[in-house]
Design an enzyme around this catalytic site. Structure first.
Site, PDB file in Angstrom:
ATOM      1  CG  HIS A 136      32.309 135.839 156.558  1.00 30.72           C
ATOM      2  ND1 HIS A 136      32.774 136.090 155.283  1.00 30.72           N
ATOM      3  CD2 HIS A 136      31.361 134.892 156.439  1.00 30.72           C
ATOM      4  CE1 HIS A 136      32.127 135.309 154.431  1.00 30.72           C
ATOM      5  NE2 HIS A 136      31.265 134.572 155.099  1.00 30.72           N
ATOM      6  CE  LYS A 140      34.344 132.303 156.285  1.00 31.46           C
ATOM      7  NZ  LYS A 140      33.772 130.946 156.383  1.00 31.46           N
TER       8      LYS A 140
HETATM    9  N1  LIG Z   1      28.397 126.614 153.596  1.00 29.26           N
HETATM   10  C1  LIG Z   1      27.748 127.622 154.177  1.00 29.26           C
HETATM   11  O1  LIG Z   1      26.758 128.160 153.645  1.00 29.26           O
HETATM   12  C2  LIG Z   1      28.217 128.115 155.514  1.00 29.26           C
HETATM   13  C3  LIG Z   1      27.537 129.145 156.172  1.00 29.26           C
HETATM   14  C4  LIG Z   1      27.989 129.532 157.431  1.00 29.26           C
HETATM   15  C5  LIG Z   1      29.074 128.884 158.011  1.00 29.26           C
HETATM   16  N2  LIG Z   1      29.723 127.906 157.317  1.00 29.26           N
HETATM   17  C6  LIG Z   1      30.832 127.132 157.898  1.00 29.26           C
HETATM   18  O2  LIG Z   1      30.275 126.226 158.836  1.00 29.26           O
HETATM   19  C7  LIG Z   1      31.272 125.888 159.811  1.00 29.26           C
HETATM   20  C8  LIG Z   1      30.676 126.053 161.194  1.00 29.26           C
HETATM   21  O3  LIG Z   1      30.427 127.428 161.450  1.00 29.26           O
HETATM   22  P1  LIG Z   1      29.808 127.907 162.844  1.00 29.26           P
HETATM   23  O4  LIG Z   1      29.811 129.383 162.790  1.00 29.26           O
HETATM   24  O5  LIG Z   1      28.562 127.169 163.139  1.00 29.26           O
HETATM   25  O6  LIG Z   1      30.970 127.403 163.846  1.00 29.26           O
HETATM   26  P2  LIG Z   1      30.842 127.111 165.405  1.00 29.26           P
HETATM   27  O7  LIG Z   1      32.248 127.193 165.934  1.00 29.26           O
HETATM   28  O8  LIG Z   1      29.774 127.952 166.023  1.00 29.26           O
HETATM   29  O9  LIG Z   1      30.341 125.590 165.472  1.00 29.26           O
HETATM   30  C9  LIG Z   1      31.146 124.494 165.195  1.00 29.26           C
HETATM   31  C10 LIG Z   1      30.703 123.373 166.129  1.00 29.26           C
HETATM   32  O10 LIG Z   1      31.340 122.161 165.716  1.00 29.26           O
HETATM   33  C11 LIG Z   1      31.619 121.432 166.881  1.00 29.26           C
HETATM   34  N3  LIG Z   1      32.607 120.397 166.575  1.00 29.26           N
HETATM   35  C12 LIG Z   1      33.971 120.479 166.599  1.00 29.26           C
HETATM   36  N4  LIG Z   1      34.503 119.310 166.252  1.00 29.26           N
HETATM   37  C13 LIG Z   1      33.476 118.456 166.010  1.00 29.26           C
HETATM   38  C14 LIG Z   1      33.393 117.090 165.616  1.00 29.26           C
HETATM   39  N5  LIG Z   1      34.512 116.372 165.370  1.00 29.26           N
HETATM   40  N6  LIG Z   1      32.161 116.535 165.437  1.00 29.26           N
HETATM   41  C15 LIG Z   1      31.044 117.258 165.660  1.00 29.26           C
HETATM   42  N7  LIG Z   1      31.060 118.561 166.046  1.00 29.26           N
HETATM   43  C16 LIG Z   1      32.265 119.142 166.204  1.00 29.26           C
HETATM   44  C17 LIG Z   1      32.092 122.477 167.876  1.00 29.26           C
HETATM   45  O11 LIG Z   1      32.031 122.009 169.223  1.00 29.26           O
HETATM   46  C18 LIG Z   1      31.085 123.601 167.592  1.00 29.26           C
HETATM   47  O12 LIG Z   1      29.931 123.489 168.423  1.00 29.26           O
HETATM   48  C19 LIG Z   1      32.474 126.806 159.494  1.00 29.26           C
HETATM   49  O13 LIG Z   1      33.410 126.088 158.721  1.00 29.26           O
HETATM   50  C20 LIG Z   1      31.869 127.926 158.663  1.00 29.26           C
HETATM   51  O14 LIG Z   1      32.805 128.517 157.779  1.00 29.26           O
HETATM   52  C21 LIG Z   1      29.301 127.519 156.088  1.00 29.26           C
END
Ligand SMILES: NC(=O)c1ccc[n+]([C@@H]2O[C@H](COP(=O)([O-])OP(=O)(O)OC[C@H]3O[C@@H](n4cnc5c(N)ncnc54)[C@H](O)[C@@H]3O)[C@@H](O)[C@H]2O)c1
Length: 225
Positions: A136, A140
């Site tokens: 990744h 992450k």
């Molecule tokens: N299930 C899947 O297929 C999959 C795929 C990719 C990523 N993910 C997961 O998705 C999550 C997000 O990944 P990302 O790369 O977009 O992260 P990122 O850090 O780019 O985005 C996270 C966002 O959440 C916001 N945030 C924080 N607290 C919050 C709250 N209480 N309410 C609303 N927003 C809030 C942050 O400000 C940020 O903009 C991670 O846990 C990652 O592991 C899952």
């Protein structure tokens, strides 16, 4: 009352994040979905402020915020689709049990990754040993990935997981199986975060009609029953 097809109103939590932005774009591009809210502290918008106008909340936030967001959405009677990984799914189960809306959570929304998990589970029944290598991007927060842990759970035997974090990667996974004088490698590679969007939209469309308050895994939508 409108005579047109039913439109599902969607709010995105984590809307300013890498995944959240991709989800917003995918929802905006779907005729049967309406993007009604973008919640993110980075945008100065709290989840509470977008709940009233939505049917489904999609959460891609952080391990320590996803559960609280899900509780908030469920308490307001809104369905929730969670892609955030690294939080306590048992606690979500408890929150969902008494709710009047459904929760869906998947460690991986890429359909190819879900197929890989199924093939790996099958192969592990016939090979002597297996190891998982997941790759990744360095931002992450959790390691090993939720997908790798779920893959190992579905496979037979003890399956070690190795986590690689490097720039240039999105989210890839290899499952290497070994037996006498042979190995088998199953590999899923993503080139872009749009790889997750068909699975996310599938869950958004399905969540209201799921038979259980909590459903875990995209495989439950691909192979119901
Ligand atoms: N299930 C899947 O297929 C999959 C795929 C990719 C990523 N993910 C997961 O998705 C999550 C997000 O990944 P990302 O790369 O977009 O992260 P990122 O850090 O780019 O985005 C996270 C966002 O959440 C916001 N945030 C924080 N607290 C919050 C709250 N209480 N309410 C609303 N927003 C809030 C942050 O400000 C940020 O903009 C991670 O846990 C990652 O592991 C899952």
């Amino acid at each position: 009352m409108s005579g047109g097809p039913r439109v599902t109103r969607v709010a995105v939590a984590g809307a300013a994040g890498r995944m959240g932005q991709a989800v917003c774009a995918a929802v905006e591009g779907a005729d049967d979905l309406d993007l009604t809210g973008r919640a993110d502290p980075a945008l100065g918008v709290a989840l509470d402020a977008v709940l009233e106008d939505c049917d489904v909340v999609v959460d891609f936030t952080q391990p320590h915020t996803a559960l609280e967001n899900a509780r908030t959405a469920l308490a307001a009677g809104r369905h929730v689709v969670i892609g955030t990984t690294g939080f306590d799914v048992d606690a979500l189960r408890a929150a969902a049990q008494g709710a009047s809306a459904n929760a869906f959570v998947a460690p991986n929304f890429a359909i190819g990754a879900v197929l890989l998990m199924r093939f790996a589970a099958e192969a592990s029944r016939h090979m002597a040993g297996a190891e998982i290598v997941e790759y990744h991007h360095p931002a992450k927060l959790d390691a090993p990935s939720g997908t790798a842990k779920r893959t190992a759970e579905l496979m037979e035997g003890d399956v070690p997981i190795h986590s690689v974090r490097l720039p240039g990667l999105v989210a890839d996974q290899d499952v290497i199986l070994g037996d006498v004088a042979q190995t088998l490698t199953l590999r899923h590679v993503t080139t872009d975060r749009t790889s997750f969007m068909p699975g996310v939209l599938l869950a958004v469309r399905a969540v209201a009609d799921l038979p259980d308050r909590l459903t875990v895994g995209l495989e439950r939508l691909l192979w119901p029953g």
